[in-house]
Design an enzyme around this catalytic site. Structure first.
Site, PDB file in Angstrom:
ATOM      1  N   ARG A 109     -26.297  24.788  89.257  1.00 24.60           N
ATOM      2  CA  ARG A 109     -25.035  24.192  89.736  1.00 24.60           C
ATOM      3  C   ARG A 109     -25.388  23.384  90.978  1.00 24.60           C
ATOM      4  O   ARG A 109     -25.871  23.930  91.979  1.00 24.60           O
ATOM      5  CB  ARG A 109     -24.012  25.273  90.080  1.00 24.60           C
ATOM      6  CG  ARG A 109     -22.837  24.739  90.868  1.00 24.60           C
ATOM      7  CD  ARG A 109     -21.677  25.693  90.946  1.00 24.60           C
ATOM      8  NE  ARG A 109     -21.006  25.789  89.668  1.00 24.60           N
ATOM      9  CZ  ARG A 109     -19.794  26.335  89.491  1.00 24.60           C
ATOM     10  NH1 ARG A 109     -19.136  26.830  90.525  1.00 24.60           N
ATOM     11  NH2 ARG A 109     -19.239  26.380  88.299  1.00 24.60           N
ATOM     12  N   HIS A 136     -19.093  19.297  83.704  1.00 23.84           N
ATOM     13  CA  HIS A 136     -19.045  20.772  83.676  1.00 23.84           C
ATOM     14  C   HIS A 136     -19.019  21.196  82.203  1.00 23.84           C
ATOM     15  O   HIS A 136     -18.032  21.718  81.688  1.00 23.84           O
ATOM     16  CB  HIS A 136     -17.793  21.252  84.416  1.00 23.84           C
ATOM     17  CG  HIS A 136     -17.825  22.708  84.785  1.00 23.84           C
ATOM     18  ND1 HIS A 136     -18.908  23.539  84.551  1.00 23.84           N
ATOM     19  CD2 HIS A 136     -16.886  23.498  85.389  1.00 23.84           C
ATOM     20  CE1 HIS A 136     -18.633  24.748  84.981  1.00 23.84           C
ATOM     21  NE2 HIS A 136     -17.415  24.757  85.493  1.00 23.84           N
ATOM     22  N   GLN A 139     -17.960  24.800  80.857  1.00 22.10           N
ATOM     23  CA  GLN A 139     -16.534  25.117  80.912  1.00 22.10           C
ATOM     24  C   GLN A 139     -15.809  24.515  79.710  1.00 22.10           C
ATOM     25  O   GLN A 139     -14.972  25.171  79.080  1.00 22.10           O
ATOM     26  CB  GLN A 139     -15.928  24.583  82.214  1.00 22.10           C
ATOM     27  CG  GLN A 139     -14.469  24.920  82.364  1.00 22.10           C
ATOM     28  CD  GLN A 139     -14.223  26.412  82.537  1.00 22.10           C
ATOM     29  OE1 GLN A 139     -14.799  27.037  83.410  1.00 22.10           O
ATOM     30  NE2 GLN A 139     -13.381  26.994  81.692  1.00 22.10           N
ATOM     31  N   ASP A 235      -6.991  20.601  86.773  1.00 21.51           N
ATOM     32  CA  ASP A 235      -8.049  21.168  87.610  1.00 21.51           C
ATOM     33  C   ASP A 235      -7.632  20.942  89.065  1.00 21.51           C
ATOM     34  O   ASP A 235      -6.654  20.228  89.343  1.00 21.51           O
ATOM     35  CB  ASP A 235      -9.376  20.448  87.277  1.00 21.51           C
ATOM     36  CG  ASP A 235     -10.600  21.073  87.918  1.00 21.51           C
ATOM     37  OD1 ASP A 235     -10.496  22.162  88.511  1.00 21.51           O
ATOM     38  OD2 ASP A 235     -11.691  20.464  87.835  1.00 21.51           O
ATOM     39  N   CYS A 275      -9.627  25.466  84.403  1.00 16.91           N
ATOM     40  CA  CYS A 275     -10.956  26.098  84.467  1.00 16.91           C
ATOM     41  C   CYS A 275     -11.037  27.167  85.552  1.00 16.91           C
ATOM     42  O   CYS A 275     -11.927  28.006  85.513  1.00 16.91           O
ATOM     43  CB  CYS A 275     -12.030  25.040  84.657  1.00 16.91           C
ATOM     44  SG  CYS A 275     -11.929  24.133  86.207  1.00 16.91           S
ATOM     45  N   ARG A 303     -16.128  31.980  78.872  1.00 17.76           N
ATOM     46  CA  ARG A 303     -17.343  31.418  79.482  1.00 17.76           C
ATOM     47  C   ARG A 303     -18.542  32.277  79.106  1.00 17.76           C
ATOM     48  O   ARG A 303     -19.600  31.765  78.743  1.00 17.76           O
ATOM     49  CB  ARG A 303     -17.201  31.367  81.017  1.00 17.76           C
ATOM     50  CG  ARG A 303     -16.297  30.264  81.549  1.00 17.76           C
ATOM     51  CD  ARG A 303     -16.883  28.884  81.341  1.00 17.76           C
ATOM     52  NE  ARG A 303     -18.183  28.720  81.974  1.00 17.76           N
ATOM     53  CZ  ARG A 303     -18.373  28.417  83.258  1.00 17.76           C
ATOM     54  NH1 ARG A 303     -17.334  28.211  84.052  1.00 17.76           N
ATOM     55  NH2 ARG A 303     -19.592  28.256  83.757  1.00 17.76           N
TER      56      ARG A 303
HETATM   57  N1  NVA Z   1     -13.739  20.318  89.421  1.00 20.14           N
HETATM   58  C1  NVA Z   1     -13.999  21.578  90.075  1.00 20.14           C
HETATM   59  C2  NVA Z   1     -14.311  22.625  89.066  1.00 20.14           C
HETATM   60  C3  NVA Z   1     -14.557  23.985  89.646  1.00 20.14           C
HETATM   61  C4  NVA Z   1     -14.977  24.995  88.631  1.00 20.14           C
HETATM   62  C5  NVA Z   1     -15.131  21.405  91.058  1.00 20.14           C
HETATM   63  O1  NVA Z   1     -16.081  20.682  90.745  1.00 20.14           O
HETATM   64  O2  NVA Z   1     -15.070  21.979  92.146  1.00 20.14           O
HETATM   65  N1   CP Z   2     -14.642  27.486  86.323  1.00 17.80           N
HETATM   66  C1   CP Z   2     -15.745  27.744  87.045  1.00 17.80           C
HETATM   67  O1   CP Z   2     -16.803  27.160  86.846  1.00 17.80           O
HETATM   68  O2   CP Z   2     -15.571  28.678  88.008  1.00 17.80           O
HETATM   69  P1   CP Z   2     -16.574  29.064  89.174  1.00 17.80           P
HETATM   70  O3   CP Z   2     -16.588  27.907  90.145  1.00 17.80           O
HETATM   71  O4   CP Z   2     -15.992  30.301  89.778  1.00 17.80           O
HETATM   72  O5   CP Z   2     -17.944  29.304  88.623  1.00 17.80           O
END
Ligand code: NVA
Ligand code: CP
Length: 320
Positions: A109, A136, A139, A235, A275, A303
């Protein structure tokens, strides 16, 4: 010496796999989830190790990958920027060369997609995108499996992708990593995304990586995007890494809160997905996310199940 991976395949964005591979993964997910629910031990990844590198916070991604890997008999190494040399500017390629000599699979990540692509290019083992600024994919994999679970035909021989054909997914909010991944999925799997974002936060088809513009349509007003939709999804207004824009975004996104009026514009049997993490009263009202059309807890649980199928596929290839 462990056998070489069945496939040297990465999962860096949705378009890295083909429709028939998704059909296979969703079917494996169904089987793996059923075994889990029946307390049947299934440990095909004994002696395999997953390294997880987090440069941003996570609840779901960490727990789902870590629990999933242990349940499949493997083990996990958890790394963050702060406790590795990545935070002290060791080149990402060197990190990839070293880590991928010691583990079987890597989940990352991070911020820019270019970073995970550089890592993957230098890696000896498959790399999975656990979220970047641009995408992502894990997800959206879980979200689509959740849609199939709720709206697909039941029975062993059913084509898991059939229920997606011609469906409309309303995307309300930021043209972000989730939106981009939904667009890629629509292009590959045969549904359409109706997108409504505030001005200045539109999806960019070049960043989203879609060639076929007919896989999505843009609407100025979120109610128009929701009209007739089979699924409404949103989101956070401010994704991780964009916190400096928080105040500006709170003003720009004020009309992009999924509420009961938007859900009423969608089909009566429309599902709601998010998500998570969610901010009730910002991108969605409590009535919607905690209401009868919301499947966000199934989505979060799934997930783990889809990622177990994905890890199995990347490490062992097709089973049977
Ligand atoms: N769009 C959000 C998703 C979090 C799971 C982010 O990138 O923070
Ligand atoms: N939806 C998702 O990826 O959640 P986290 O940021 O908690 O991993």
């Amino acid at each position: 010496m462990k056998p070489a991976p069945a496939l040297q395949k990465h999962f860096l964005q949705i378009k890295d796999l083909r429709a028939e591979e998704y059909a296979y993964l969703f079917e494996r997910t169904r089987i793996i989830k059923t075994r889990f629910k029946n307390y049947e031990k299934y440990q095909p990844l004994a002696d395999r190790t997953l390294a997880m590198i987090f440069e941003k916070a996570s609840t779901r991604t960490r727990v789902s990958f870590e629990a999933g890997m242990y349940q499949m008999g493997g083990s996990v190494v958890h790394l963050t920027t702060g406790d590795t040399h990545l935070g002290r500017s060791e080149p990402i390629e060197d990190t990839a060369r070293v880590i991928s000599r010691m583990v079987d699979l890597v989940m990352i990540r991070t911020f820019e997609q270019a970073k995970i692509e550089r890592f993957a290019a230098a890696s000896r083992v498959p790399v999975i995108n656990g979220l970047t600024n641009e995408y992502h994919p894990c997800q959206v994999l879980a979200d689509i499996f959740t849609f199939i679970e709720h709206r697909g035909a039941r029975g062993g021989n059913a084509d898991p992708l059939a229920c997606l054909q011609g469906k409309v997914v309303a995307w309300v909010g930021d043209g972000n990593n989730m939106a981009n991944s939904w667009l890629q999925a629509a292009e590959i799997l045969g549904f359409k995304v109706h997108v409504s974002t505030p001005g200045g936060y539109e999806v960019d088809p070049a960043v989203a990586g879609v060639k076929d513009r007919s896989c999505y349509a843009v609407f100025d007003h979120p109610l128009q995007a929701c009209a007739g939709a089979h699924l409404v999804t949103t989101d956070v207004w401010t994704s991780m890494g964009y916190e400096a824009e928080n105040e500006e975004r709170r003003k720009a996104f004020v009309d992009w809160c999924v509420d009961e009026e938007m859900m009423a514009a969608a089909r009566p049997d429309a599902l709601f997905m998010h998500c998570l993490p969610a901010h009730r009263g910002e991108e969605v009202t409590a009535e919607v996310i905690d209401g009868p059309q919301s499947v966000v807890w199934d989505e979060a649980e799934n997930r783990m199940h889809v990622q177990k199928a994905l890890m199995e596929y990347l490490l062992l290839g097709r089973i049977g």
